[in-house]
Design an enzyme around this catalytic site. Structure first.
Site, PDB file in Angstrom:
ATOM      1  N   ASP A  16      -5.799   1.937  -3.353  1.00 38.91           N
ATOM      2  CA  ASP A  16      -7.294   1.762  -2.424  1.00 38.91           C
ATOM      3  C   ASP A  16      -7.636   3.007  -1.756  1.00 38.91           C
ATOM      4  OD1 ASP A  16      -5.281   1.528  -0.482  1.00 38.91           O
ATOM      5  OD2 ASP A  16      -5.954  -0.314   0.255  1.00 38.91           O
ATOM      6  N   ASP A  56      -2.402   5.960  -3.159  1.00 39.96           N
ATOM      7  CA  ASP A  56      -1.189   5.509  -2.786  1.00 39.96           C
ATOM      8  C   ASP A  56      -0.593   4.339  -3.865  1.00 39.96           C
ATOM      9  OD1 ASP A  56      -3.480   4.001  -2.504  1.00 39.96           O
ATOM     10  OD2 ASP A  56      -2.733   3.135  -0.416  1.00 39.96           O
ATOM     11  N   ASP A  99      -0.981   1.109  -3.851  1.00 40.23           N
ATOM     12  CA  ASP A  99      -1.869   0.287  -4.395  1.00 40.23           C
ATOM     13  C   ASP A  99      -3.312   0.625  -4.700  1.00 40.23           C
ATOM     14  OD1 ASP A  99      -2.774   0.670  -1.971  1.00 40.23           O
ATOM     15  OD2 ASP A  99      -3.642  -1.566  -1.734  1.00 40.23           O
ATOM     16  N   SER A 135       0.776  -1.254   0.131  1.00 38.14           N
ATOM     17  CA  SER A 135      -0.042   0.038  -0.036  1.00 38.14           C
ATOM     18  C   SER A 135       0.847   1.250   0.116  1.00 38.14           C
ATOM     19  CB  SER A 135      -0.816  -0.111   1.198  1.00 38.14           C
ATOM     20  OG  SER A 135      -1.972   0.912   1.124  1.00 38.14           O
TER      21      SER A 135
END
Length: 452
Positions: free
Chosen positions: A250, A246, A248, A104
């Site tokens: 999400d 960010d 990833d 992340s």
């Protein structure tokens, strides 16, 4: 062995804490728990596997795929895609489980493994515990039934995942984005291709930064944890707004036309009112965590929107939403869940919906975000302490009580151990920024002295 799973999967320094052996073993265990792999299953299980661009994701992906295939699971490799894309594809393709390799917002040396159950949903604690139990049994030598011959899993590249996910994002928008100029900061991460494509298809004029991942530069001075470049780019290009993801993708944070940050609480407030107006905010309720700014709570009360608060972590937000059927929830950090269209936080979807609200109303982001006033909030991360004793230290408990007495009803204190990093977070809200800084600093010193 301590618990492997934190608030968002298994995470650590790649090739040190998170090794290929651990990735392989966890994947075998997950296959047994989530896919019911083996002769008793009665069907051929399938898994969707994706990753962010980190260099370590290449060998960790190989280990995960090997573990799943060795347990009799067919694997669809979707390559570099956001975490919410893997969750979406897991559900859309009817897979038994999904696996995402990402840390992340963490720095490049870290990586992580996130598992999704059927339908693309994050795992409940009991499922994670079961995976750890099976992993430990195999690690200590307990034999497991290994398929052979035609029983081993097959591995296939699923290149269609990119277009399928982007088409889904654009299709669920309430209106197009024509006339908007938007700067996107992709954090050199998993959404570097997806997000610009989705915003462009939706009609926006797009400027991208941080969209050249090389495996080593993810989150490096850019993205949702470093908004300076985005703020400057929005002003330089005269854009209506900026969107930051960010690693990833999400999560989503925003920047208004003047370069001011718009955080997850403000985004939630804007979307809550938009959805209520559209009749899609079920129960006129929004779900957030205890980290949400007190200003968000006050704004929702004023607007007649109910607020349900949970523990920190979008998985707990999601659990509360699913339990009561609520449609919107999220975190101040930018994890926003629109349950009608996603099973987890989706930064690209959030950014698209926020931009759609601007396009539909003709109002600026600053005006829309002004529905709430952020109270000064100071967050201090205290490292190199025993975070497991946060709730048991008498010295720390006394310091918190004294701080709460000083702040009274106009502020609050929250201490919690991080679920993804080795540190304790000290959060203080107060009517005055200097008071918040002072109280947070004193509490951080107590955390160091009492838990060091």
């Amino acid at each position: 062995m301590g618990r492997l799973f934190g608030t968002d999967g298994v995470r650590g320094v790649a090739n040190a804490d998170l090794t290929a052996e651990l990735a392989l073993g966890l994947s075998v265990a997950a296959a047994h728990v989530l896919a019911e792999a083996g002769s008793f299953a009665g069907h051929r299980p399938t898994a969707v596997v994706g990753r962010d661009p980190r260099a370590s994701g290449e060998f960790l992906e190989a280990a995960v795929v090997a573990g799943l295939a060795s347990a009799g699971v067919d694997v669809l490799r979707v390559g570099v895609l956001p975490t919410p894309a893997v969750a979406y594809l897991t559900g859309a393709l009817g897979a038994d489980l999904g696996v995402m390799l990402s840390a992340s917002h963490n720095a490049m040396p870290d990586n992580g493994i996130k598992f999704f159950a059927r339908g693309g949903h994050k795992l409940a604690d009991e499922l994670e515990d079961r995976i750890e139990q099976v992993y430990e049994q195999h690690r200590t030598g307990e034999p497991w039934e290994r398929p052979t011959g035609a029983g081993v899993g097959r591995v296939k590249e699923y290149d269609e995942g990119f277009d399928k996910y982007v088409a889904h994002l654009v299709a669920v928008l309430p209106n197009r984005l024509d006339g908007l100029k938007i700067v996107l900061d992709e954090a050199h991460g998993a959404a570097s291709r997806v997000s610009p494509e989705a915003f462009t298809r939706a009609g926006a004029e797009v400027v991208t930064i941080g969209a050249e991942p090389d495996g080593l530069n993810i989150n490096d001075g850019c993205g949702s944890t470093h908004l300076g470049l985005l703020k400057a780019a929005v002003v330089e290009h005269g854009a209506h707004l900026g969107i930051a993801h960010d690693g990833d993708a999400d999560r989503c944070l925003a920047v208004d036309a003047s370069g001011e940050e718009v955080d997850g609480d403000q985004i939630l407030a804007v979307l809550a009112l938009a959805m209520r107006e559209a009749g899609t905010l079920r129960g006129d309720t929004v779900v957030a965590t205890v980290m949400s700014n007190l200003g968000f709570k006050l704004a929702m009360e004023r607007e007649g929107v109910e607020l349900v608060q949970t523990a920190v972590g979008d998985r707990y937000v999601l659990e509360a939403m699913k339990e009561k059927g609520y449609a919107l929830g999220g975190e101040q950090s930018g994890h926003v869940i629109v349950l009608d269209h996603a099973t987890t936080g989706d930064g690209t979807l959030t950014g698209l919906m926020l931009a759609a609200r601007l396009a539909a109303t003709g109002r600026s982001l600053a005006e829309l975000a002004g529905v709430m006033e952020r109270l000064p909030q100071v967050l201090v991360n205290v490292r190199d302490v025993d975070k497991s004793r946060v709730t048991t230290s008498k010295e720390l408990s006394q310091a918190v009580t004294e701080a709460e007495r000083e702040l009274g009803a106009t502020g609050r204190v929250l201490l919690r151990s991080s679920g993804t990093e080795p540190l304790v977070r000290v959060m203080v809200e107060a009517p005055d920024l200097e008071q918040a800084k002072s109280v947070a600093g004193r509490l951080a010193d107590v955390v160091k002295s009492s838990l060091g």
